[in-house]
Write a protein that holds these residues in place. Structure first.
Motif, PDB file in Angstrom:
ATOM      1  N   UNK A 183       0.823  -1.210   0.000  1.00 34.16           N
ATOM      2  CA  UNK A 183       0.000   0.000   0.000  1.00 34.16           C
ATOM      3  C   UNK A 183       0.862   1.266   0.000  1.00 34.16           C
ATOM      4  N   UNK A 184       1.882   1.302   0.850  1.00 32.95           N
ATOM      5  CA  UNK A 184       2.713   2.498   0.975  1.00 32.95           C
ATOM      6  C   UNK A 184       3.548   2.776  -0.278  1.00 32.95           C
ATOM      7  N   UNK A 188      -1.898   4.531  -4.302  1.00 33.48           N
ATOM      8  CA  UNK A 188      -3.014   4.712  -3.371  1.00 33.48           C
ATOM      9  C   UNK A 188      -2.551   5.016  -1.946  1.00 33.48           C
ATOM     10  N   UNK A 189      -1.269   5.316  -1.771  1.00 34.65           N
ATOM     11  CA  UNK A 189      -0.738   5.447  -0.414  1.00 34.65           C
ATOM     12  C   UNK A 189      -1.404   6.566   0.389  1.00 34.65           C
ATOM     13  N   UNK A 190      -1.984   7.574  -0.311  1.00 32.11           N
ATOM     14  CA  UNK A 190      -2.673   8.659   0.412  1.00 32.11           C
ATOM     15  C   UNK A 190      -4.062   8.224   0.869  1.00 32.11           C
ATOM     16  N   UNK A 235      -8.442   3.414  -1.694  1.00 33.19           N
ATOM     17  CA  UNK A 235      -7.293   2.921  -0.950  1.00 33.19           C
ATOM     18  C   UNK A 235      -7.113   1.428  -1.171  1.00 33.19           C
ATOM     19  N   UNK A 236      -6.690   0.740  -0.121  1.00 35.02           N
ATOM     20  CA  UNK A 236      -6.354  -0.684  -0.207  1.00 35.02           C
ATOM     21  C   UNK A 236      -7.120  -1.454   0.855  1.00 35.02           C
ATOM     22  N   UNK A 237      -7.690  -2.588   0.453  1.00 34.77           N
ATOM     23  CA  UNK A 237      -8.396  -3.472   1.371  1.00 34.77           C
ATOM     24  C   UNK A 237      -7.623  -4.778   1.484  1.00 34.77           C
ATOM     25  N   UNK A 275     -11.315   0.218  -5.141  1.00 35.68           N
ATOM     26  CA  UNK A 275     -10.523  -0.429  -4.099  1.00 35.68           C
ATOM     27  C   UNK A 275      -9.529  -1.384  -4.745  1.00 35.68           C
ATOM     28  N   UNK A 276      -8.282  -1.372  -4.225  1.00 35.52           N
ATOM     29  CA  UNK A 276      -7.341  -2.416  -4.597  1.00 35.52           C
ATOM     30  C   UNK A 276      -7.369  -3.475  -3.496  1.00 35.52           C
TER      31      UNK A 276
END
Length: 443
Positions: A183-184, A188-190, A235-237, A275-276
């Motif tokens: 994720x970082x 999508x890190x924000x 973001x990320x799930x 969503x990723x």
């Protein structure tokens, strides 16, 4: 990749240079040791093909000087004199491999490609170390071992993509940490990073946890609630322990991934979500599809990119750095002596990194001295028996090397190519070491 060819025979240089230029490599040539050292000082050389017999300097001396200038240089020694003592000496000096003349060009290319991949991995790891603020992660990324460097390289390349990633590994290997790193490093890190532990969700609440619910959808639904898909919008799930999903929920998850929209429990409208999705498991999902307990179509939808995390017993080079990290994390002024560190390194760690952390928590709590010794370690670690190696230093080092080779061969089902890759050496060097150490598969 920039390759320096060092050989006093013009015909040999032309042969190697012509072949490697056709493969897309940049080539510099040198006829003597002095020319080679001069070129190496002034050009960004990645790999040196070094003839062992040169008119001015011995190949050993040239290799030693190249290593002095840049200890990270990769070198393949080429010799017409294939004596065992020569092979042993050049490997001890730091050569990656040795080849006999006439050079098998197909084998040479394979070795160059292996070294090139190693260089790419090292650069990926260095880039990750530069761009990641480790305070954003609950545990520092430690990647001294080749196995973890390979993982970090995969993460570096997978992070910018939009594809789903399946992270597989034993309990305690750091799957959520790798997910956070993905994720970082991603665009999508924000956005938010939302983890859901599927093993902790009651079966009747899966749909509500994933997709949310409308007011009045069921008893106790006093207001609308967003599920983790909506919470992770842009973001990320992370679906942790994804193998615990009931079959009915698997079908609805597959549809949400395909349609990029969800329907709240009790709702009529489809809600688009950006969503990723990352999934993590310690179970064999492929086997579960065969057993009929996990949908095959969902497995392939989640397994676009696979990252397999090695257990701690297969990355023992990382244990000292992880130990020091955890001691600092808990603000301990304790230091661990060599004997205790040696015993920690021998231990098998069935619980992996999580077990190492818990062992150190107990140890620093009950230790009576700021210097942690063998007696301060828990009994299961202190009394863990590994094969005792007797003899002088050379004998003990040889036996350690022998054990590492056998472990790698057993993990690879005695496929020498895979075993060599896991050890970071060439298949030729592996075969040489197997013969030298009298290693053969038991029938």
């Amino acid at each position: 990749m920039h390759i320096l060819i060092v050989d006093d025979e013009q015909l040999q240089r032309n042969l190697l240079a012509g072949f490697l230029v056709k493969q897309g490599y940049t080539i510099t040539e040198a006829a003597t040791g002095e020319e080679a050292i001069h070129a190496f000082r002034h050009l960004p050389i990645d790999l040196v093909l070094l003839d062992h017999r040169l008119p001015d300097l011995h190949g050993d001396a040239v290799l030693a000087e190249l290593k002095r200038i840049n200890p990270l240089v990769r070198v393949i020694m080429i010799t017409a004199y294939g004596a065992v003592d020569t092979a042993v000496r050049v490997m001890q000096l730091g050569a990656d491999d040795f080849l006999e003349k006439p050079v098998d060009l197909t084998h040479l290319l394979k070795q160059i490609q292996t070294i090139e991949e190693g260089l790419y991995i090292a650069r990926d790891v260095a880039q990750v170390e530069k761009v990641i603020n480790t305070t954003d992660l609950p545990v520092r990324i430690v990647a001294a071992s080749p196995a973890m460097q390979q993982v970090i390289s995969l993460v570096m390349r997978a992070a910018p993509s939009p594809w789903t990633v399946l992270i597989q590994g034993e309990t305690g290997t750091g799957k959520e940490l790798i997910a956070r790193l993905l994720h970082l490093l991603s665009p999508r890190k924000a956005g938010p990073f939302i983890p859901l532990n599927c093993a902790a969700v009651p079966e009747g609440l899966f749909e509500s946890e994933l997709f949310g619910h409308e007011k009045g959808a069921f008893t106790g639904a006093v207001s609308r609630r967003r599920g983790v898909f909506e919470q992770a919008h842009q973001g990320t799930l992370l679906l942790d322990e994804v193998g615990e999903l009931p079959m009915m929920v698997q079908a609805k998850l597959l549809r949400a991934l395909q349609e990029k929209s969800i329907q709240r429990v009790g709702g009529e409208q489809f809600v688009p979500v950006d969503v990723r999705v990352l999934a993590a498991t310690n179970r064999d999902l492929k086997q579960m599809t065969t057993d009929g307990t996990f949908r095959e179509d969902l497995y392939f939808r989640l397994n676009v990119i696979a990252i397999d995390l090695p257990p701690l017993r297969q990355r023992k080079e990382d244990i000292p750095a992880l130990t020091h990290f955890f001691l600092n994390k808990y603000h301990s002024k304790a230091v661990i002596d060599d004997q205790a560190m040696g015993q920690l390194t021998k231990y098998a760690f069935p619980g992996n990194i999580r077990e190492l952390e818990h062992i150190l928590q107990r140890t620093i709590t009950f230790a009576r001295s700021p210097v942690i010794s063998l007696r301060d370690l828990p009994a299961e670690v202190r009394t863990f028996q590994n094969q005792t190696i007797e003899g002088d230093l050379n004998t003990r080092l040889s036996e350690v090397e022998r054990q590492m080779l056998i472990e790698a061969l057993e993990r690879s089902n005695w496929v020498q190519t895979r075993a060599a890759e896991s050890l970071g050496i060439s298949e030729r060097v592996l075969r040489y070491k197997m013969e030298k150490l009298n290693i053969a598969k038991k029938r």
